[in-house]
Design a protein around this motif. Sequence first.
Motif, PDB file in Angstrom:
ATOM      1  N   UNK A  87      29.913  34.219  25.950  1.00  0.00           N
ATOM      2  CA  UNK A  87      28.987  34.906  24.836  1.00  0.00           C
ATOM      3  C   UNK A  87      28.099  33.949  24.334  1.00  0.00           C
ATOM      4  N   UNK A  88      28.590  32.526  24.304  1.00  0.00           N
ATOM      5  CA  UNK A  88      27.366  31.760  23.784  1.00  0.00           C
ATOM      6  C   UNK A  88      26.261  31.499  24.761  1.00  0.00           C
ATOM      7  N   UNK A  89      26.496  31.807  25.787  1.00  0.00           N
ATOM      8  CA  UNK A  89      25.314  31.988  26.749  1.00  0.00           C
ATOM      9  C   UNK A  89      24.354  32.951  26.942  1.00  0.00           C
ATOM     10  N   UNK A  90      24.755  34.134  26.087  1.00  0.00           N
ATOM     11  CA  UNK A  90      23.898  35.057  26.343  1.00  0.00           C
ATOM     12  C   UNK A  90      23.000  35.375  24.763  1.00  0.00           C
ATOM     13  N   UNK A  91      21.812  35.437  25.117  1.00  0.00           N
ATOM     14  CA  UNK A  91      20.993  35.496  23.630  1.00  0.00           C
ATOM     15  C   UNK A  91      20.469  36.831  23.727  1.00  0.00           C
ATOM     16  N   UNK A  92      20.316  37.529  22.480  1.00  0.00           N
ATOM     17  CA  UNK A  92      19.775  38.971  22.218  1.00  0.00           C
ATOM     18  C   UNK A  92      18.724  38.786  21.507  1.00  0.00           C
ATOM     19  N   UNK A  93      17.502  39.533  22.086  1.00  0.00           N
ATOM     20  CA  UNK A  93      16.286  39.742  21.633  1.00  0.00           C
ATOM     21  C   UNK A  93      16.038  41.174  21.062  1.00  0.00           C
ATOM     22  N   UNK A  94      15.427  41.436  20.270  1.00  0.00           N
ATOM     23  CA  UNK A  94      14.687  42.758  19.850  1.00  0.00           C
ATOM     24  C   UNK A  94      13.089  42.705  19.928  1.00  0.00           C
ATOM     25  N   UNK A  95      12.722  43.537  20.856  1.00  0.00           N
ATOM     26  CA  UNK A  95      11.150  43.463  20.877  1.00  0.00           C
ATOM     27  C   UNK A  95      10.678  44.986  20.344  1.00  0.00           C
ATOM     28  N   UNK A  96       9.876  44.709  19.314  1.00  0.00           N
ATOM     29  CA  UNK A  96       9.291  46.009  18.617  1.00  0.00           C
ATOM     30  C   UNK A  96       7.813  45.857  19.234  1.00  0.00           C
ATOM     31  N   UNK A  97       7.548  46.978  20.078  1.00  0.00           N
ATOM     32  CA  UNK A  97       6.186  46.939  21.044  1.00  0.00           C
ATOM     33  C   UNK A  97       5.305  47.608  19.864  1.00  0.00           C
ATOM     34  N   UNK A  98       5.508  48.519  18.878  1.00  0.00           N
ATOM     35  CA  UNK A  98       4.488  48.769  18.032  1.00  0.00           C
ATOM     36  C   UNK A  98       4.041  47.896  17.075  1.00  0.00           C
ATOM     37  N   UNK A  99       4.672  46.546  16.908  1.00  0.00           N
ATOM     38  CA  UNK A  99       3.897  45.726  16.222  1.00  0.00           C
ATOM     39  C   UNK A  99       2.776  44.601  16.810  1.00  0.00           C
ATOM     40  N   UNK A 100       3.052  44.196  17.965  1.00  0.00           N
ATOM     41  CA  UNK A 100       4.280  43.712  18.625  1.00  0.00           C
ATOM     42  C   UNK A 100       4.909  42.453  17.902  1.00  0.00           C
ATOM     43  N   UNK A 101       6.317  42.540  18.223  1.00  0.00           N
ATOM     44  CA  UNK A 101       7.053  41.204  17.638  1.00  0.00           C
ATOM     45  C   UNK A 101       8.226  41.178  18.234  1.00  0.00           C
ATOM     46  N   UNK A 102       8.570  39.795  18.507  1.00  0.00           N
ATOM     47  CA  UNK A 102       9.985  39.473  19.446  1.00  0.00           C
ATOM     48  C   UNK A 102      10.791  38.948  18.471  1.00  0.00           C
ATOM     49  N   UNK A 103      11.927  39.343  18.237  1.00  0.00           N
ATOM     50  CA  UNK A 103      13.063  38.648  17.371  1.00  0.00           C
ATOM     51  C   UNK A 103      14.089  38.262  17.911  1.00  0.00           C
ATOM     52  N   UNK A 104      14.480  37.022  18.052  1.00  0.00           N
ATOM     53  CA  UNK A 104      15.926  36.468  18.378  1.00  0.00           C
ATOM     54  C   UNK A 104      16.848  36.771  17.388  1.00  0.00           C
ATOM     55  N   UNK A 105      17.872  37.627  17.831  1.00  0.00           N
ATOM     56  CA  UNK A 105      18.852  38.006  16.756  1.00  0.00           C
ATOM     57  C   UNK A 105      20.042  37.040  16.816  1.00  0.00           C
ATOM     58  N   UNK A 106      20.655  37.127  15.693  1.00  0.00           N
ATOM     59  CA  UNK A 106      21.834  36.155  15.643  1.00  0.00           C
ATOM     60  C   UNK A 106      22.912  36.479  16.618  1.00  0.00           C
ATOM     61  N   UNK A 107      23.486  35.644  17.210  1.00  0.00           N
ATOM     62  CA  UNK A 107      24.381  35.898  18.361  1.00  0.00           C
ATOM     63  C   UNK A 107      25.896  36.499  17.944  1.00  0.00           C
ATOM     64  N   UNK A 108      26.395  37.729  18.422  1.00  0.00           N
ATOM     65  CA  UNK A 108      27.563  37.952  18.040  1.00  0.00           C
ATOM     66  C   UNK A 108      28.767  37.065  18.224  1.00  0.00           C
ATOM     67  N   UNK A 109      29.627  36.842  17.411  1.00  0.00           N
ATOM     68  CA  UNK A 109      30.726  35.700  17.317  1.00  0.00           C
ATOM     69  C   UNK A 109      31.908  36.346  18.122  1.00  0.00           C
ATOM     70  N   UNK A 110      32.796  35.485  18.337  1.00  0.00           N
ATOM     71  CA  UNK A 110      34.069  35.911  19.268  1.00  0.00           C
ATOM     72  C   UNK A 110      34.835  36.975  18.529  1.00  0.00           C
ATOM     73  N   UNK A 111      34.578  37.136  17.356  1.00  0.00           N
ATOM     74  CA  UNK A 111      35.334  38.295  16.613  1.00  0.00           C
ATOM     75  C   UNK A 111      34.265  39.635  16.844  1.00  0.00           C
ATOM     76  N   UNK A 112      33.487  39.562  17.610  1.00  0.00           N
ATOM     77  CA  UNK A 112      32.616  40.690  17.594  1.00  0.00           C
ATOM     78  C   UNK A 112      32.218  40.778  19.324  1.00  0.00           C
TER      79      UNK A 112
END
Length: 360
Positions: free
Chosen positions: A69-94
């Motif tokens: 899990x700590x190797x996987x990075x999640x991003x949300x891209x909003x093409x209407x802006x446009x904007x790329x956001x690196x979101x907080x990684x889910x922990x071991x309890x998620x």
Amino acid sequence: MDGLRLRGDIEVTFCTVQPPQVSYLCVHTTATDHTVFAVRPNIVATETDGGLVLLCVAVGDRPSDAMFRHKRHYFVYDASVPELKHIKQPGDDHPVNERSFAIVRKPDRSYVLAAQAGVFFGYRNPSAHLCLYNSGTNSWSKLRVNVDSVPYDEFITYNAFTVGGDKGTVAWVDLSHMIIFCNVLDKRPKLRFLRLPIQPTNAGGLPAVRDVSVLDGFIKMVELQHRANGWKATIWSIKTGIFSKMAWRVDYQFDSSDIPEPSLPKLKLPEGVTAQPTLSTLHIGLPKLSLPDDGILYLLAKIDYRDRQHTAWVLAVDMKNKTVQRVAGFSPKRAIGLCRGYDSSTISKYLKVASGTKEN
């Protein structure tokens, strides 16, 4: 084009290119080459009717690194802006189930990422819960869900989509028999289920013959039925909010023999193949419904489904008028059999042609 540095000399850049009839979402590094990725970056989910894309980038030296899990990075891209956001990684309890991710847009334009946690369905599972990411607080939370209302203990989530509404209804699809609905914005979510109209008629990978999506207030399902001398496609629909299997209705049916051989656009054939294939002789799979709800069905076509060297094609079949509208060729190296190769999304209407890209 938007970029974000992950670590040291690694910078991931998200860009969009939109040549005619097809859109590409690309991830690359500017400081080094693609070997920084443990596996190919992948699109996890897209907003059902919007410009949000959830992207996963796994960084590492070996493909097995993507399992951590700590190797996987999640991003949300909003093409209407446009904007790329690196979101907080889910922990071991998620421990999120990536196949179950859906994006729910809230009235204030913030959004929630909703996913099943770990083993969500199972015999008398007492700890079934959702993993929820809230963009407004940049935080993850867990929410218990009662799964007793589901009639099956075995449920395989093939894909997910957002139905929407005030309660943020999400649908998880098991292509073999059922759709599960969950109001993820409720404080105490309850599950409802809808059985699919028919049992699978073909053995093998279900994504090669079935797809389910939501279009303009209706749930739609398409199935391919292969025969020795061709195939038939059928599209069913049911209004959202109705949960009776008997309410499914057939919208369209199409048989590969409906189009005369000369009407099929000429295909650029691989070396050594001289005879133009017909709709009945091509290997067909991966049906995807056109999201504008215009009766167009997209199909993956190969001369041989096992081939990963020669050209594969995407056929756009007009189910209303029984014509093949267009044919697009692409490399089949990432198309495994007839189960993978592309997906449908409304993201293309938010994309702009990248600098240097020529439109025809």
